[in-house]
Design an enzyme around this catalytic site. Structure first.
Site, PDB file in Angstrom:
ATOM      1  N   CYS A   1     -10.742  -1.163  14.242  1.00 12.35           N
ATOM      2  CA  CYS A   1     -11.116  -2.577  14.437  1.00 12.35           C
ATOM      3  C   CYS A   1     -11.162  -2.985  15.900  1.00 12.35           C
ATOM      4  O   CYS A   1     -11.846  -3.961  16.236  1.00 12.35           O
ATOM      5  CB  CYS A   1     -10.151  -3.490  13.698  1.00 12.35           C
ATOM      6  SG  CYS A   1     -10.126  -3.187  11.928  1.00 12.35           S
TER       7      CYS A   1
ATOM      8  N   GLU B   1       0.824  -1.221   0.000  1.00 14.70           N
ATOM      9  CA  GLU B   1       0.000   0.000   0.000  1.00 14.70           C
ATOM     10  C   GLU B   1       0.859   1.273   0.000  1.00 14.70           C
ATOM     11  O   GLU B   1       0.505   2.256  -0.643  1.00 14.70           O
ATOM     12  CB  GLU B   1      -0.945  -0.028   1.212  1.00 14.70           C
ATOM     13  CG  GLU B   1      -2.038   1.004   1.111  1.00 14.70           C
ATOM     14  CD  GLU B   1      -3.285   0.643   1.913  1.00 14.70           C
ATOM     15  OE1 GLU B   1      -3.396  -0.496   2.401  1.00 14.70           O
ATOM     16  OE2 GLU B   1      -4.150   1.526   2.045  1.00 14.70           O
TER      17      GLU B   1
ATOM     18  N   GLU C   1     -13.425 -12.612  -5.810  1.00 16.21           N
ATOM     19  CA  GLU C   1     -12.011 -12.415  -6.169  1.00 16.21           C
ATOM     20  C   GLU C   1     -11.066 -13.140  -5.217  1.00 16.21           C
ATOM     21  O   GLU C   1      -9.879 -13.271  -5.508  1.00 16.21           O
ATOM     22  CB  GLU C   1     -11.627 -10.932  -6.123  1.00 16.21           C
ATOM     23  CG  GLU C   1     -12.591  -9.948  -6.704  1.00 16.21           C
ATOM     24  CD  GLU C   1     -13.689  -9.581  -5.708  1.00 16.21           C
ATOM     25  OE1 GLU C   1     -14.802 -10.129  -5.886  1.00 16.21           O
ATOM     26  OE2 GLU C   1     -13.477  -8.790  -4.787  1.00 16.21           O
TER      27      GLU C   1
ATOM     28  N   CYS D   1      -8.764  -1.856   3.652  1.00 14.25           N
ATOM     29  CA  CYS D   1      -8.700  -3.069   4.492  1.00 14.25           C
ATOM     30  C   CYS D   1      -9.974  -3.297   5.284  1.00 14.25           C
ATOM     31  O   CYS D   1     -10.136  -4.348   5.900  1.00 14.25           O
ATOM     32  CB  CYS D   1      -7.480  -3.091   5.386  1.00 14.25           C
ATOM     33  SG  CYS D   1      -6.995  -1.520   5.987  1.00 14.25           S
TER      34      CYS D   1
ATOM     35  N   SER E   1      -7.496   1.622  -2.554  1.00 14.66           N
ATOM     36  CA  SER E   1      -6.216   0.938  -2.743  1.00 14.66           C
ATOM     37  C   SER E   1      -6.473  -0.461  -3.285  1.00 14.66           C
ATOM     38  O   SER E   1      -7.320  -1.185  -2.765  1.00 14.66           O
ATOM     39  CB  SER E   1      -5.489   0.865  -1.402  1.00 14.66           C
ATOM     40  OG  SER E   1      -4.442  -0.065  -1.497  1.00 14.66           O
TER      41      SER E   1
ATOM     42  N   GLU F   1     -16.182 -10.565   3.296  1.00 10.99           N
ATOM     43  CA  GLU F   1     -14.981 -10.304   2.475  1.00 10.99           C
ATOM     44  C   GLU F   1     -14.330 -11.595   1.974  1.00 10.99           C
ATOM     45  O   GLU F   1     -13.992 -11.708   0.788  1.00 10.99           O
ATOM     46  CB  GLU F   1     -13.942  -9.496   3.267  1.00 10.99           C
ATOM     47  CG  GLU F   1     -12.700  -9.178   2.438  1.00 10.99           C
ATOM     48  CD  GLU F   1     -11.567  -8.576   3.249  1.00 10.99           C
ATOM     49  OE1 GLU F   1     -11.655  -7.402   3.621  1.00 10.99           O
ATOM     50  OE2 GLU F   1     -10.582  -9.289   3.523  1.00 10.99           O
TER      51      GLU F   1
ATOM     52  N   LYS G   1     -15.834  -9.316   7.809  1.00 14.76           N
ATOM     53  CA  LYS G   1     -14.823 -10.166   7.157  1.00 14.76           C
ATOM     54  C   LYS G   1     -15.445 -11.469   6.678  1.00 14.76           C
ATOM     55  O   LYS G   1     -14.913 -12.132   5.787  1.00 14.76           O
ATOM     56  CB  LYS G   1     -13.664 -10.471   8.116  1.00 14.76           C
ATOM     57  CG  LYS G   1     -12.804  -9.263   8.444  1.00 14.76           C
ATOM     58  CD  LYS G   1     -11.756  -8.974   7.372  1.00 14.76           C
ATOM     59  CE  LYS G   1     -11.124  -7.612   7.584  1.00 14.76           C
ATOM     60  NZ  LYS G   1     -10.342  -7.152   6.433  1.00 14.76           N
TER      61      LYS G   1
ATOM     62  N   GLU H   1       2.172   1.591  -3.460  1.00 16.09           N
ATOM     63  CA  GLU H   1       1.068   2.016  -4.339  1.00 16.09           C
ATOM     64  C   GLU H   1       0.813   3.516  -4.176  1.00 16.09           C
ATOM     65  O   GLU H   1       0.617   4.243  -5.158  1.00 16.09           O
ATOM     66  CB  GLU H   1      -0.204   1.225  -3.989  1.00 16.09           C
ATOM     67  CG  GLU H   1      -1.401   1.603  -4.853  1.00 16.09           C
ATOM     68  CD  GLU H   1      -2.698   0.914  -4.413  1.00 16.09           C
ATOM     69  OE1 GLU H   1      -2.653  -0.044  -3.610  1.00 16.09           O
ATOM     70  OE2 GLU H   1      -3.771   1.366  -4.871  1.00 16.09           O
TER      71      GLU H   1
HETATM   72 FE1  SF4 Z   1     -14.031  -2.487   9.324  1.00 16.08          FE
HETATM   73 FE2  SF4 Z   1     -14.995  -2.747  11.769  1.00 16.08          FE
HETATM   74 FE3  SF4 Z   1     -14.302  -4.885  10.381  1.00 16.08          FE
HETATM   75 FE4  SF4 Z   1     -12.421  -3.273  11.283  1.00 16.08          FE
HETATM   76  S1  SF4 Z   1     -13.809  -4.482  12.539  1.00 16.08           S
HETATM   77  S2  SF4 Z   1     -12.510  -4.140   9.241  1.00 16.08           S
HETATM   78  S3  SF4 Z   1     -13.423  -1.278  11.122  1.00 16.08           S
HETATM   79  S4  SF4 Z   1     -15.960  -3.448   9.879  1.00 16.08           S
END
Ligand code: SF4
Length: 397
Positions: A320, A86, A174, A107, A127, A169, A166, A89
């Site tokens: 987070c 990053e 991808e 992220c 990014s 995600e 996540k 980049e």
């Molecule tokens: Fe985003 Fe919250 Fe997950 Fe961290 S814990 S990646 S701030 S949604």
């Protein structure tokens, strides 16, 4: 794509995801590899009556081994890898005329989806460097597997995170790059996500005495991280980590003390800004948490009222450490708890000798032996991604 057909979005099920991981552990053909996010280690203790912000990394590693892990690796390693990609980049974007700035961090999957849905005109600003978990998965199933002589098909990758988003995600279409690289169709890079709360629930269901566990260390090759990787869990942490490495790349000089504690981007205000000059290059940066604050900033950029090179956005309050999968204590002051977790990570960073992602010896090794350089063709294939315009989803609702 091919991968999507065999990657069912099975995250919203009746069965808690840790039970699926338990099944993988019980299956003797599976090799179960855990990777832990920065923020878990300053919150997990709260589920076992410890002080908020207690740094329980070594007990957490011991817990995962007690639960049956074959390997315990650190997602902080890939936080360092994310910074390598990053920061480079960012430099490329600033020096090029045809890649848009500001660079927006990517992220946080909830933030990425917010941009894709509500501000698709900014999707090229996100990014392309994947999140730490997004890099950890394919690196384990290729580089780590090869070095350890493991069959990647048998690996079950489990991310332990503060984050419920996540779960979405890792199931993005991808996120199957190791399978593409190795010619194993449909193999996902990361197989499961369990949150800090789920991990605590699992430990309790197994009757494990967490506070009594003896400290243990991560497995090597992808278990070492710098202080820059540690602070990823705090709002402003990604920015601070990236600025440290960008400084070193641009100047070739040691990172000065004031950049090892970039006060302007620390703290709990929703929007923080700073202006730095590195080697004659002016860097206007902003750090934001919460999508309401992000909207304010993006609207100002659109109106031409504000101009930045780099913006960090995290959805959760405080970053987070305040994620939706962290332990909850409705009787306590949330901000107070978040501040304690934030200090837990900054204290750890300050206590470390290794504080720069580019000085992490395991990072140097993974580039020497596998990825070559940041932004190499292989790094682009495995560590970078692209984003989708999802604004059409709005009309369907
Ligand atoms: Fe985003 Fe919250 Fe997950 Fe961290 S814990 S990646 S701030 S949604």
């Amino acid at each position: 794509g091919q991968c999507a057909n065999v990657c069912p979005v099975d995250c919203i099920t009746e069965v808690p995801e840790w039970q699926k991981v338990q099944e993988a552990i019980d299956d003797k053909d599976s090799i179960v590899i855990f990777s832990t996010s920065p923020s878990v280690r300053v919150a997990l203790g709260e589920s076992f009556e410890m002080e908020p912000g207690s740094f329980v990394q070594d007990k957490m590693v011991a817990l995962l081994r007690a639960l049956g892990a074959d390997y315990v690796l650190d997602t902080n390693f890939s936080a360092d890898l994310t910074i390598m990609e990053e920061a480079n980049e960012l430099i490329r974007r600033i020096q090029s005329d045809n890649i848009p700035i500001p660079q927006l961090t990517s992220c946080c999957p909830a933030w990425v989806k917010f941009v894709e849905t509500f501000y698709p005109e900014f999707k090229e600003n996100l990014s392309t460097s994947k999140s730490p978990i997004g890099m950890q998965g394919p690196t384990i199933k290729t580089y780590f597997a090869k070095k350890q002589g493991l069959d990647p098909r048998r690996i079950v990758n489990v991310a332990v995170t503060p984050c419920t988003a996540k779960k979405f995600e890792i199931r993005r279409e991808e996120m199957c790059d190791a399978g593409k690289e190795l010619g194993i169709p449909g193999m996902r890079d990361m197989d499961y996500v369990i949150t800090t709360r789920e991990l605590a629930e699992w430990a309790k269901s197994r009757g494990i005495d967490f506070t009594g566990l003896k400290p243990e260390r991560y497995d090597s090759l992808m278990g070492e991280a710098s202080g820059a990787g540690v602070i990823f869990g705090n709002t402003g942490g990604v920015m601070e980590a990236a600025v440290r490495t960008a400084y070193a790349v641009l100047t070739g000089e040691p990172v000065p003390e004031n950049l090892l504690k970039l006060e302007a981007v620390r703290g709990m205000e929703g929007i923080r800004e700073a202006s730095l000059t590195i080697n004659g290059i002016k860097l206007d940066i902003a750090v934001v948490y919460g999508t309401a604050n992000a909207r304010i900033l993006l609207d100002k950029i659109k109106a031409g009222e504000k101009f930045y090179q780099f913006i960090e956005v995290m959805t959760c309050p405080g970053g987070c450490i305040g994620g939706g999968g962290q332990p909850k204590n409705i009787l306590a002051d949330g901000d107070e708890i978040r501040r304690k977790r934030i200090s837990g990570l900054y204290r750890k960073d300050e206590s470390m000798k290794l504080r720069l992602s580019h000085e992490n010896p395991e990072i140097t090794q993974v580039y020497d032996e596998f990825y070559e350089t940041s932004g190499s063709e292989k790094a682009e294939r495995m560590l970078h991604t692209a984003y989708i315009d999802r604004s059409g989803d709005l009309n369907q609702q």
